[in-house]
Design a protein around this motif. Structure first.
Motif, PDB file in Angstrom:
ATOM      1  N   PHE A  57      55.075  43.059  42.618  1.00  0.00           N
ATOM      2  CA  PHE A  57      54.348  42.685  41.513  1.00  0.00           C
ATOM      3  C   PHE A  57      52.758  42.905  41.631  1.00  0.00           C
ATOM      4  N   GLY A  59      48.859  42.728  39.610  1.00  0.00           N
ATOM      5  CA  GLY A  59      47.844  42.610  38.674  1.00  0.00           C
ATOM      6  C   GLY A  59      47.003  43.671  38.455  1.00  0.00           C
ATOM      7  N   GLY A  60      45.619  43.388  38.478  1.00  0.00           N
ATOM      8  CA  GLY A  60      44.757  44.549  38.221  1.00  0.00           C
ATOM      9  C   GLY A  60      44.593  45.568  39.478  1.00  0.00           C
ATOM     10  N   GLY A  61      45.368  45.329  40.420  1.00  0.00           N
ATOM     11  CA  GLY A  61      45.316  46.558  41.472  1.00  0.00           C
ATOM     12  C   GLY A  61      44.240  46.202  42.348  1.00  0.00           C
ATOM     13  N   SER A  62      43.222  45.322  42.382  1.00  0.00           N
ATOM     14  CA  SER A  62      42.061  45.621  43.092  1.00  0.00           C
ATOM     15  C   SER A  62      41.904  44.809  44.552  1.00  0.00           C
ATOM     16  N   ASN A  63      43.120  44.331  44.780  1.00  0.00           N
ATOM     17  CA  ASN A  63      43.106  43.872  46.173  1.00  0.00           C
ATOM     18  C   ASN A  63      44.388  44.112  47.030  1.00  0.00           C
ATOM     19  N   PRO A 122      36.387  41.990  39.805  1.00  0.00           N
ATOM     20  CA  PRO A 122      37.720  42.944  39.332  1.00  0.00           C
ATOM     21  C   PRO A 122      39.102  42.102  39.376  1.00  0.00           C
ATOM     22  N   SER A 124      42.992  40.612  37.661  1.00  0.00           N
ATOM     23  CA  SER A 124      43.674  39.731  36.831  1.00  0.00           C
ATOM     24  C   SER A 124      43.329  38.360  37.312  1.00  0.00           C
ATOM     25  N   ALA A 128      43.779  36.650  40.809  1.00  0.00           N
ATOM     26  CA  ALA A 128      42.790  35.620  41.372  1.00  0.00           C
ATOM     27  C   ALA A 128      43.033  34.283  41.722  1.00  0.00           C
ATOM     28  N   TRP A 130      46.328  33.767  42.748  1.00  0.00           N
ATOM     29  CA  TRP A 130      47.055  33.955  43.760  1.00  0.00           C
ATOM     30  C   TRP A 130      46.320  34.160  45.002  1.00  0.00           C
ATOM     31  N   ARG A 134      37.094  33.990  45.277  1.00  0.00           N
ATOM     32  CA  ARG A 134      36.058  33.217  45.270  1.00  0.00           C
ATOM     33  C   ARG A 134      34.749  34.169  45.033  1.00  0.00           C
ATOM     34  N   LYS A 169      41.244  31.537  50.349  1.00  0.00           N
ATOM     35  CA  LYS A 169      41.874  32.879  50.239  1.00  0.00           C
ATOM     36  C   LYS A 169      43.426  32.613  50.236  1.00  0.00           C
ATOM     37  N   LEU A 180      53.340  34.351  38.957  1.00  0.00           N
ATOM     38  CA  LEU A 180      52.475  33.661  37.987  1.00  0.00           C
ATOM     39  C   LEU A 180      52.607  34.270  36.487  1.00  0.00           C
ATOM     40  N   ARG A 207      26.210  42.539  41.924  1.00  0.00           N
ATOM     41  CA  ARG A 207      27.571  43.530  42.212  1.00  0.00           C
ATOM     42  C   ARG A 207      26.972  44.833  42.034  1.00  0.00           C
TER      43      ARG A 207
END
Ligand SMILES: Cc1cc2nc3c(=O)[nH]c(=O)nc-3n(C[C@H](O)[C@H](O)[C@H](O)COP(=O)(O)OP(=O)(O)OC[C@H]3O[C@@H](n4cnc5c(N)ncnc54)[C@H](O)[C@@H]3O)c2cc1C
Length: 304
Positions: A57, A59-63, A122, A124, A128, A130, A134, A169, A180, A207
């Motif tokens: 899975f 989402g936005g691929g930012s983590n 950044p 989805s 966030a 999941w 923060r 986290k 989700l 940021r």
């Protein structure tokens, strides 16, 4: 990889996953599919199960750090699951694929307060929740009231806030395979949006001033070790590693808990830097730091 019938929803074969991530790193996925709602998600998981394919899975691929070898079988990307519904005054339901930065702008337009802390974050909404993302003094656990997820048996489950096991986290969605699909949040309607806009924008500006939007990264790669009381970035910096490079990756010269893809970095470069940083912090300060970034795909065994 064999299957008798094509996937029942929008999909692509042999898709390079780097473009789906903020690191811009990742090899090909055998199949990528984009469900638009929970029904489509259930149908694509059913299809994968029938064809003995595992599913991953995104989402936005930012983590995430995706393997250089890519992802075998099926990658499900949530970005199409982005419906917004008003349920009652101040209670809203969002598709888990909603982009958080777009949501914060939508909240400004609709005079809704609660998401200001996420200005410029950044990824989805599902990602966030999941990770209980923060920033700027708040976190998603404080505004999420309810969520819907699809479990490993492809059944729909519902969670109230107190069933989501939120801590730093962490959420219940990391404890077993739970995809989700919908998230409800309580947002407060204000008469005017000036303060919402100002707070959101000041977080975006902060940021921006740290150059977060001009680099290819996944944000902080290590969680903070709260028992140690010193942020992981400071520990890595004090271990003398700021600016250190392996291959195309660098421990960011402006924030040592970020690893940056400077020049066509490989996932293996990022992993080597993280292993080095973890060992240096352990050896120098006797403090253990754990990865925050999620490793996805076809990796040979490694440990950080
Ligand atoms: C420049 C930059 C700044 C950042 N700043 C912050 C910050 O201030 N605070 C912070 O907490 N994080 C920060 N991050 C990290 C990241 O943005 C957040 O963790 C974000 O919430 C991840 O969401 P995503 O959709 O991109 O998740 P992804 O990277 O797509 O996925 C992360 C994990 O969540 C899982 N996942 C995603 N969606 C779902 C879903 N719907 N259901 C089940 N599992 C799912 C994935 O399988 C994966 O394991 C930053 C990242 C960057 C690049």
């Amino acid at each position: 990889m064999n299957f008798t019938q094509d996937p029942p929803i929008e999909f692509k074969k042999n898709f390079i996953t780097a473009s789906l991530t903020t690191f811009d790193i990742g090899g090909p996925a055998d199949i990528v599919a984009w469900p638009k709602n929970s029904q489509e998600l259930i149908s694509i998981i059913q299809w994968a199960n029938k064809n003995n394919l595992k599913n991953t899975f995104l989402g936005g691929g930012s983590n995430v750090l995706i393997s250089d070898k890519g992802i075998r079988d099926l990658l499900i990307v949530t970005s199409g699951m982005n419906e917004i519904k008003i349920l009652q005054d101040d209670l809203y339901e969002f598709g888990a694929g909603c982009d958080v930065q777009e949501l914060t702008q939508w909240a400004i337009k609709n005079n809704l307060s609660g998401l200001e802390f996420a200005g410029g974050l950044p990824g989805s909404l599902g990602g966030a929740v999941w990770m209980n993302a923060r920033a700027y003094g708040s976190e998603f656990s404080k505004i999420v009231t309810w969520a819907e997820a699809v479990n490993q048996n492809n059944e729909v489950e519902f969670f109230n806030n107190d069933e989501m096991n939120f801590v730093y986290k962490h959420s219940v969605f990391q404890e077993r395979p739970l995809r989700l699909t919908k998230v409800r949040m309580k947002l407060l309607t204000l008469d005017d949006n000036t303060s919402i806009n100002n707070k959101t924008q000041s977080n975006i500006d902060d940021r921006d001033s740290k150059d977060q939007y001009h680099i290819k990264s996944a944000g902080c790669v290590f969680k903070n070790n709260y028992a140690a009381g010193i942020p992981s970035g400071k520990l890595i910096e004090d271990a003398g590693l700021k600016g250190y490079q392996i291959g195309g990756a660098e421990i960011y010269a402006k924030h040592a808990n970020f690893v940056v893809n400077k020049n066509n970095a490989k996932a293996s470069d990022v992993i080597a830097l993280m292993q080095l940083a973890k060992k240096a912090v352990q050896d120098k300060f006797n403090i253990t730091i754990e990865p925050e970034v999620q490793f996805i795909g076809d990796f040979d065994e490694f440990s950080i």
